[in-house]
Design a protein around this motif. Structure first.
Motif, PDB file in Angstrom:
ATOM      1  N   LEU A 149       1.146  49.606  22.798  1.00 17.94           N
ATOM      2  CA  LEU A 149       1.855  50.662  23.525  1.00 17.94           C
ATOM      3  C   LEU A 149       0.929  51.840  23.804  1.00 17.94           C
ATOM      4  O   LEU A 149       0.962  52.432  24.890  1.00 17.94           O
ATOM      5  CB  LEU A 149       3.083  51.112  22.735  1.00 17.94           C
ATOM      6  CG  LEU A 149       3.897  52.268  23.329  1.00 17.94           C
ATOM      7  CD1 LEU A 149       4.398  51.917  24.731  1.00 17.94           C
ATOM      8  CD2 LEU A 149       5.074  52.624  22.420  1.00 17.94           C
ATOM      9  N   TYR A 150       0.101  52.176  22.839  1.00 17.17           N
ATOM     10  CA  TYR A 150      -0.829  53.294  23.014  1.00 17.17           C
ATOM     11  C   TYR A 150      -1.786  53.025  24.173  1.00 17.17           C
ATOM     12  O   TYR A 150      -1.970  53.882  25.057  1.00 17.17           O
ATOM     13  CB  TYR A 150      -1.605  53.515  21.721  1.00 17.17           C
ATOM     14  CG  TYR A 150      -2.671  54.577  21.800  1.00 17.17           C
ATOM     15  CD1 TYR A 150      -2.352  55.894  22.135  1.00 17.17           C
ATOM     16  CD2 TYR A 150      -4.011  54.272  21.547  1.00 17.17           C
ATOM     17  CE1 TYR A 150      -3.335  56.877  22.199  1.00 17.17           C
ATOM     18  CE2 TYR A 150      -4.997  55.240  21.620  1.00 17.17           C
ATOM     19  CZ  TYR A 150      -4.653  56.536  21.941  1.00 17.17           C
ATOM     20  OH  TYR A 150      -5.624  57.514  22.014  1.00 17.17           O
ATOM     21  N   ALA A 181       0.424  55.545  13.038  1.00 16.52           N
ATOM     22  CA  ALA A 181       1.135  54.260  13.114  1.00 16.52           C
ATOM     23  C   ALA A 181       2.595  54.431  13.499  1.00 16.52           C
ATOM     24  O   ALA A 181       3.455  53.658  13.089  1.00 16.52           O
ATOM     25  CB  ALA A 181       1.026  53.502  11.782  1.00 16.52           C
ATOM     26  N   LEU A 182       2.865  55.436  14.329  1.00 15.70           N
ATOM     27  CA  LEU A 182       4.221  55.637  14.843  1.00 15.70           C
ATOM     28  C   LEU A 182       4.446  54.824  16.115  1.00 15.70           C
ATOM     29  O   LEU A 182       5.578  54.547  16.480  1.00 15.70           O
ATOM     30  CB  LEU A 182       4.474  57.121  15.121  1.00 15.70           C
ATOM     31  CG  LEU A 182       4.253  58.070  13.940  1.00 15.70           C
ATOM     32  CD1 LEU A 182       4.519  59.516  14.359  1.00 15.70           C
ATOM     33  CD2 LEU A 182       5.136  57.689  12.761  1.00 15.70           C
ATOM     34  N   ILE A 183       3.350  54.496  16.802  1.00 12.59           N
ATOM     35  CA  ILE A 183       3.432  53.605  17.955  1.00 12.59           C
ATOM     36  C   ILE A 183       2.348  52.527  17.802  1.00 12.59           C
ATOM     37  O   ILE A 183       1.355  52.733  17.097  1.00 12.59           O
ATOM     38  CB  ILE A 183       3.247  54.353  19.300  1.00 12.59           C
ATOM     39  CG1 ILE A 183       1.882  55.028  19.376  1.00 12.59           C
ATOM     40  CG2 ILE A 183       4.364  55.364  19.501  1.00 12.59           C
ATOM     41  CD1 ILE A 183       1.592  55.697  20.709  1.00 12.59           C
ATOM     42  N   VAL A 221       7.747  55.124  23.972  1.00 12.60           N
ATOM     43  CA  VAL A 221       7.166  56.045  22.995  1.00 12.60           C
ATOM     44  C   VAL A 221       8.253  56.936  22.412  1.00 12.60           C
ATOM     45  O   VAL A 221       8.334  57.146  21.197  1.00 12.60           O
ATOM     46  CB  VAL A 221       6.062  56.901  23.645  1.00 12.60           C
ATOM     47  CG1 VAL A 221       5.634  58.026  22.710  1.00 12.60           C
ATOM     48  CG2 VAL A 221       4.871  56.048  24.023  1.00 12.60           C
ATOM     49  N   GLU A 222       9.115  57.433  23.297  1.00 11.95           N
ATOM     50  CA  GLU A 222      10.194  58.317  22.851  1.00 11.95           C
ATOM     51  C   GLU A 222      11.118  57.611  21.861  1.00 11.95           C
ATOM     52  O   GLU A 222      11.533  58.206  20.858  1.00 11.95           O
ATOM     53  CB  GLU A 222      10.979  58.814  24.068  1.00 11.95           C
ATOM     54  CG  GLU A 222      12.128  59.758  23.735  1.00 11.95           C
ATOM     55  CD  GLU A 222      11.630  61.067  23.136  1.00 11.95           C
ATOM     56  OE1 GLU A 222      12.398  61.688  22.392  1.00 11.95           O
ATOM     57  OE2 GLU A 222      10.479  61.442  23.401  1.00 11.95           O
ATOM     58  N   GLU A 223      11.421  56.354  22.104  1.00  9.86           N
ATOM     59  CA  GLU A 223      12.265  55.600  21.185  1.00  9.86           C
ATOM     60  C   GLU A 223      11.621  55.480  19.805  1.00  9.86           C
ATOM     61  O   GLU A 223      12.308  55.495  18.783  1.00  9.86           O
ATOM     62  CB  GLU A 223      12.544  54.207  21.748  1.00  9.86           C
ATOM     63  CG  GLU A 223      13.445  54.193  22.977  1.00  9.86           C
ATOM     64  CD  GLU A 223      13.595  52.797  23.564  1.00  9.86           C
ATOM     65  OE1 GLU A 223      13.118  51.835  22.925  1.00  9.86           O
ATOM     66  OE2 GLU A 223      14.178  52.673  24.660  1.00  9.86           O
TER      67      GLU A 223
END
Length: 464
Positions: A235-236, A229-231, A264-266
């Motif tokens: 977005l995935y 659940a980091l993205i 994603v990097e953010e």
């Protein structure tokens, strides 16, 4: 009978080794005599023994003559085996509560793997830890040449420790060692088949949080970030669709992919790669690219001399590593360990300036070859490790097309779930894959009790 021949080989190969072995009874920072047998030494490899590999050998605290013999390598490449000994699976570590300034103190690790095994910790490749070369040319090594040197090291070590020749032998390590270890295991197996002396009683290998394919494993960070659940789901799915599975080396002309990867990097830039729930700490690089960083643990290679905060702040696991620099570079410690004067005495936990050629892109083909052997493999992953996510490890294991003997299920320690295990089988070969619940990179540092239970059960052919 190979015994008469082995005597001749023993005389030829070990004449210069005895003086390089020392039994260590006491260590600075530890009160009293060590309650286990510690030996240190150097073994020369190469045509003229121009590479001198340093090792720490600790006998099993249970039954040295019956318990397995494990050769342990740390990752990097270039991370010292002393790091694995102190922070992962060795019998002593730092007593952080009673250590301060330049006076680290040591305490026993109740979850040491030496409770159940004899372990040789080797500083390899050359230039790692206290290992050194007598010529500048000898520092130039690669994945394959370093693997060959480890095979030579092990044969020579066993010839001078022939009482361990009949012990079950396992090759083990973590992180980057996922590249050379399958090569080493194949070297040993091939050597046994053609009659190299001494015959090594190879039973299998263990890999923790292993790098196996330089692109495959790091591409898996996207799927891992989604599962944790980091993205977001949106977005995935967008990144998968636009990048077409290429996240580490995306097509620079693919604007939609690049845009998704920037988002994603953010989302993950402040995440600790080694364990996603722990604080993200200062690194050498002020703005490391967490998602596409090519070093396995880019944010774990810190400027150790400036890493301890001058003002109170969040605890960081990296700060623990400072004590290893202080302790291992103390001259009294080096004298106690019998480090040779005038050789490589500037100890680094991970040497980033090696003359090392990474000439094997993936070790999957070696794994595929090993499935035809009479061997056992244990692959374990901390399930909170984003550096080399378990989902990528699980996927490359599936490419081996092994039969499943035991489907994904939980295993327990003291009534609590310690991880999830799947067991694969192919004729005489078996592979056990397990996650370590809450473990990071690498698992024993974060979950020592569970990892000791894991290895003890696996050695006993009971899992899990």
């Amino acid at each position: 009978m190979w015994w008469p021949s082995i005597v001749v080989v023993l005389l030829l190969l070990t004449s210069n080794l005895v003086a390089s072995q020392s039994i260590i009874n006491t260590l600075p920072g530890f009160t009293g005599e060590l309650p286990f047998k510690l030996e240190t030494g150097y073994i020369g490899v190469g045509e003229l023994d121009e590479v001198q590999l340093f090792y720490y050998f600790i006998e099993s605290e249970r039954s040295p003559k019956d318990d397995p013999l494990v050769l342990w390598l740390n990752g990097g490449p270039g991370c010292s085996a002393l790091s694995g000994l102190l922070f992962e699976i060795g019998p002593f570590t730092f007593n952080y509560a009673n250590s301060s300034g330049n006076k680290p103190t040591l305490e026993l690790n109740p979850y040491s793997w030496t409770n159940v095994a004899n372990i040789i910790f080797v500083d390899a490749p050359v230039g790692t830890g206290f290992s050194y070369a007598t010529t500048w040319e000898a520092y130039n090594v690669s994945d394959t040449s370093s693997a060959a040197q480890i095979y030579e090291f092990l044969r020579k070590w066993l010839l001078s420790h022939f009482m361990f020749l009949s012990n079950p032998l396992y090759i083990a390590g973590d992180s980057y060692s996922g590249i050379p270890i399958p090569i080493i295991v194949q070297e040993i197996s091939n050597g046994n088949e053609v009659g190299h002396l001494p015959p090594l009683n190879l039973k299998g290998f263990m890999l923790g949080n292993p790098l196996t394919h330089r692109i495959f494993d790091l591409d898996a960070r996207l799927k891992f970030a989604h599962r944790m659940a980091l993205i977001s789901d949106k977005l995935y799915e967008s990144t998968k669709r636009n990048c077409k599975g290429e996240y580490i080396y995306p097509d620079p002309s693919n604007a939609k992919c690049i845009e998704d990867l920037q988002v994603v990097e953010e989302c993950v830039t402040q995440i600790c790669l080694a364990q996603v729930l722990e604080p993200n700490c200062a690194t050498d690089s002020p703005k490391p690219n967490k998602f596409r960083e090519l070093s396995v643990l880019g944010d774990n290679f810190i400027d150790i001399h400036t890493s301890t905060p001058e003002v109170p702040g969040p605890w960081c696991r990296n700060y623990n590593y400072r004590y290893s620099y202080i302790w291992a570079n103390d001259k009294t410690v080096q004298q106690a360990l019998h480090i040779r004067e005038g050789t490589k005495t500037n100890w680094e936990r991970c040497n980033q300036s090696l003359e090392y050629t990474e000439n094997v892109i993936t070790s999957i083909d070696y794994h595929r070859n090993l499935t035809k052997k009479d061997l056992r493999a244990l692959v374990y992953s901390g399930d909170h490790d984003m550096a080399i996510p378990y989902v990528g490890t699980e996927e490359w294991i599936e490419t081996l097309n092994l039969s499943i003997k035991d489907y994904w299920r939980p295993w327990f320690v003291n009534g609590q779930i310690a991880g999830y295990v799947t067991i694969f089988k192919e004729e005489k070969y078996s592979l056990t894959f397990t996650t370590i619940k809450g473990g990071g990179h690498t698992a024993p540092e974060y979950k020592p009790k569970e990892c000791l239970a894991m290895i003890d059960r696996w050695f006993s052919y009971y899992f899990l």
